[in-house]
Motif scaffolding. Structure first.
Motif, PDB file in Angstrom:
ATOM      1  N   UNK A   1       5.631  16.226  17.414  1.00 46.49           N
ATOM      2  CA  UNK A   1       5.950  17.281  16.453  1.00 46.49           C
ATOM      3  C   UNK A   1       7.276  17.988  16.751  1.00 46.49           C
ATOM      4  N   UNK A   2       7.507  18.338  18.013  1.00 45.87           N
ATOM      5  CA  UNK A   2       8.749  19.056  18.342  1.00 45.87           C
ATOM      6  C   UNK A   2       9.968  18.191  18.057  1.00 45.87           C
TER       7      UNK A   2
ATOM      8  N   UNK B   1       9.193  29.409  20.251  1.00 46.65           N
ATOM      9  CA  UNK B   1       9.654  28.886  21.536  1.00 46.65           C
ATOM     10  C   UNK B   1       8.503  28.828  22.528  1.00 46.65           C
ATOM     11  N   UNK B   2       7.632  29.828  22.503  1.00 50.30           N
ATOM     12  CA  UNK B   2       6.454  29.811  23.385  1.00 50.30           C
ATOM     13  C   UNK B   2       5.601  28.583  23.103  1.00 50.30           C
ATOM     14  N   UNK B   3       5.391  28.261  21.821  1.00 47.21           N
ATOM     15  CA  UNK B   3       4.595  27.086  21.461  1.00 47.21           C
ATOM     16  C   UNK B   3       5.268  25.797  21.930  1.00 47.21           C
ATOM     17  N   UNK B   4       6.599  25.733  21.796  1.00 51.95           N
ATOM     18  CA  UNK B   4       7.324  24.542  22.244  1.00 51.95           C
ATOM     19  C   UNK B   4       7.219  24.384  23.755  1.00 51.95           C
ATOM     20  N   UNK B   5       7.397  25.470  24.477  1.00 53.72           N
ATOM     21  CA  UNK B   5       7.264  25.416  25.933  1.00 53.72           C
ATOM     22  C   UNK B   5       5.852  25.041  26.350  1.00 53.72           C
ATOM     23  N   UNK B   6       4.855  25.509  25.607  1.00 53.38           N
ATOM     24  CA  UNK B   6       3.463  25.158  25.919  1.00 53.38           C
ATOM     25  C   UNK B   6       3.238  23.664  25.739  1.00 53.38           C
TER      26      UNK B   6
ATOM     27  N   UNK C   1       6.252  16.093  25.207  1.00 51.49           N
ATOM     28  CA  UNK C   1       5.987  17.200  24.302  1.00 51.49           C
ATOM     29  C   UNK C   1       7.240  17.735  23.645  1.00 51.49           C
ATOM     30  N   UNK C   2       8.398  17.310  24.134  1.00 50.38           N
ATOM     31  CA  UNK C   2       9.673  17.713  23.561  1.00 50.38           C
ATOM     32  C   UNK C   2      10.387  16.558  22.872  1.00 50.38           C
TER      33      UNK C   2
END
Length: 574
Positions: A239-240, A220-225, A234-235
């Motif tokens: 990749x996400x 989750x930290x990587x997704x938020x980053x 980015x969402x």
């Protein structure tokens, strides 16, 4: 920031213990409780660490929207059963300088290939398993796009700035609170169905996290980053998005990369009404909440509620009769106004409410089976969490968002740390068949590609003399509308302070089933009087978790309260 967050974690633990004690006294002494007060700014949220982050933003010079977006992302880490980036919701924003209040609709959307029969079995019956616990249950998430829209239109900080505290919480870990620990025990079966979820929320041997232990959410930290670095792209792209689509489709769902890339939130005009000289501003469709709060208040305005008394038999009788009729109308007319004509002006009109009041007997309950939706001409229109924020300049945010059930579908999209919603269950899988909350829906809320499912979420702002007076809202599924309604009535009709209004016992009627649901604390004599009038009264578990702020313009103080019905919440001010 790390030192502040560590302190907030300790505060969360102590707050939880305090709230456990308050919960025991909620019904015997709610008229003696006092709100939190402050001068400059205030955050009221269902989880204390997230509330502290919002207050940090206000103290650093950010406005209510900056703080709101920071709280929303933090709750995705600290309150995973409801806080989210894999779901969606509604935000009301009041801009003090312009005097304008707008509604941001970031509700989830059905995939483009969705169709009205997708949740029916071979015999044509609604299959709740499909609409709740498979990939078909997942709607296209809206939270990330909605938060960006809020910042772009009303914020003063960047997405990267306000999301950073959430990234640190997910990367470095959070102290498990009593509420989080209990929920992970209670929802073990739902979460352990998915290996991607079990690997995050349980230890390697499958055992539970205890209060005070550290829960790290690296994915989750990587997704938020990625969101911080790339914005919503980015969402919703790259990749996400690919990982979300792969996970949903592997579970039988229909979300595609096109669905993700095409998601758009909508800036809407709120629904407005008045009640005893106050202006009620709330969420329009695809929320049913605002329309029916105003409708019920319009009906009750015809009666001397203050004189009749708080939670008296007379008052509860009138409230339940008004609620029945509003929920009957909801079943027929409410849906996504981008797809169906919602008779919003008629539902919220004083004249229609007056006609309804003429149908209500003061002495006898009307059986729900005899109540039908009104004949309205169309006009061109449980596990959730709410937070309220007011800043030093008078800007206000009322935000309710959700992934539907506790932990949504229970499925984390592997490699993202994102819990996926099961919001598709809020559509009418088959007209006339109740959903998980017992709510009946019709053709207006039938499944359709690109459509947003009907919601009861009711973020609300009450205005007095053109200024923000009360900011409130609640989770609670079908009971959100009536919970929010009663906070407003407790303040306006019964003269309670905001803490008393939040703590007081609640009632609920949603037309079908034909019963008044009550919390503990309603007098047995009152229950007997209601039953004599023909009501069925059912005492059940507590309802809602309101987070409310009242602005006293005479003293210049903000007064706030977090509902004690759920632990870990906090109202903080400075």
């Amino acid at each position: 920031m790390k030192q502040i967050i560590t302190g907030a974690i300790c505060l969360a633990m102590s707050t939880a213990s305090t709230l456990y004690a308050q919960e025991a006294a909620i019904y015997s002494g709610y008229d003696r409780v006092h709100p939190v007060y402050a001068k400059q700014g205030m955050v009221s949220a269902q989880e204390a660490v997230a509330a502290r982050i919002g207050l940090d933003i206000l103290e650093a010079g950010g406005n209510a929207v900056d703080a709101g977006v920071a709280v929303a992302f933090a709750l995705a880490v600290t309150l995973p059963r409801a806080g989210n980036i894999g779901g969606g919701g509604f935000m009301l924003v009041h801009d003090a300088e312009s005097g304008e209040t707008k509604a941001i609709d970031y509700r989830e959307m059905a995939p483009l290939t969705a169709d009205r029969d997708m949740f029916l079995d071979e015999e044509g019956n609604a299959d709740s398993e499909l609409s709740r616990f498979t990939g078909l249950a997942v709607g296209v998430p809206g939270t990330v796009a909605g938060m960006q829209m809020a910042l772009e239109n009303y914020g003063s900080m960047t997405l990267a700035e306000v999301i950073q505290p959430a990234i640190e919480l997910a990367r470095d870990g959070i102290a498990v609170t009593p509420g989080l620990a209990d929920s992970l025990v209670g929802l073990e079966a739902r979460l352990k169905k998915w290996p991607s979820s079990a690997s995050i929320f349980y230890k390697e041997d499958g055992s539970f996290y205890e209060p005070g232990e550290i829960l790290v959410q690296s994915d989750l930290a990587n997704t938020l980053q990625k969101v911080a670095d790339e914005g919503p792209d980015g969402f919703y792209k790259g990749e996400t998005a690919e990982k979300i689509v792969d996970a949903v489709q592997a579970a039988g769902g229909r979300i595609t990369l096109e669905d993700m890339a095409n998601y758009k939130p909508v800036l809407r005009d709120p629904v407005r009404g008045t009640y005893r000289g106050y202006e009620i501003v709330s969420m329009p469709p695809p929320s049913s909440g605002g329309a029916h709060i105003i409708q019920i208040l319009n009906i009750l305005e015809n009666y001397p509620i203050s004189f009749l008394g708080h939670n008296s038999a007379d008052t509860i009788h009138l409230m339940s009769e008004a609620m029945k009729r509003a929920y009957a109308d909801r079943s027929e007319y409410l849906g996504d106004s981008d797809f169906v004509d919602v008779p919003l002006a008629e539902i919220t009109s004083k004249a229609y409410a007056k006609d309804i009041s003429k149908q209500i007997s003061l002495n006898t309950a009307t059986p729900s089976i005899t109540i039908k939706p009104g004949s309205l001409a169309p006009y061109e229109s449980d596990q959730t969490t709410h937070f309220s924020i007011v800043d030093k300049d008078g800007n206000a945010v009322s935000n309710t968002y959700t992934i539907n059930f506790s932990y949504g579908s229970g499925m984390v999209a592997d490699g993202t740390g994102v819990l996926m919603n099961n919001e598709m269950d809020d559509f009418a899988a088959k007209p006339g068949v109740p959903n998980a909350y017992g709510l009946i829906g019709g053709d207006a809320n039938a499944v359709e590609g690109g459509k947003r499912p009907l919601s009861s979420m009711s973020p609300t702002i009450v205005m007095k003399d053109g200024k923000v007076y009360l900011v409130t809202g609640s989770p609670g599924g079908s009971r959100i509308i009536t919970t929010t309604l009663q906070v407003i009535m407790n303040v306006i009709d019964h003269g309670m302070n905001v803490a008393e209004a939040s703590f007081a016992p609640r009632i609920h009627h949603q037309w079908l089933p034909d019963e008044i649901r009550i919390e503990d604390g309603i007098s047995p004599d009152t229950i007997d009087l209601l039953e004599q009038r023909g009501h069925k009264v059912s005492q059940q578990s507590v309802m809602g978790s309101t987070q409310s702020i009242l602005v006293d313009h005479e003293s210049g103080y903000l007064f706030g309260a977090s509902d004690p019905r759920r632990v870990d919440a906090a109202t903080l001010g400075y």
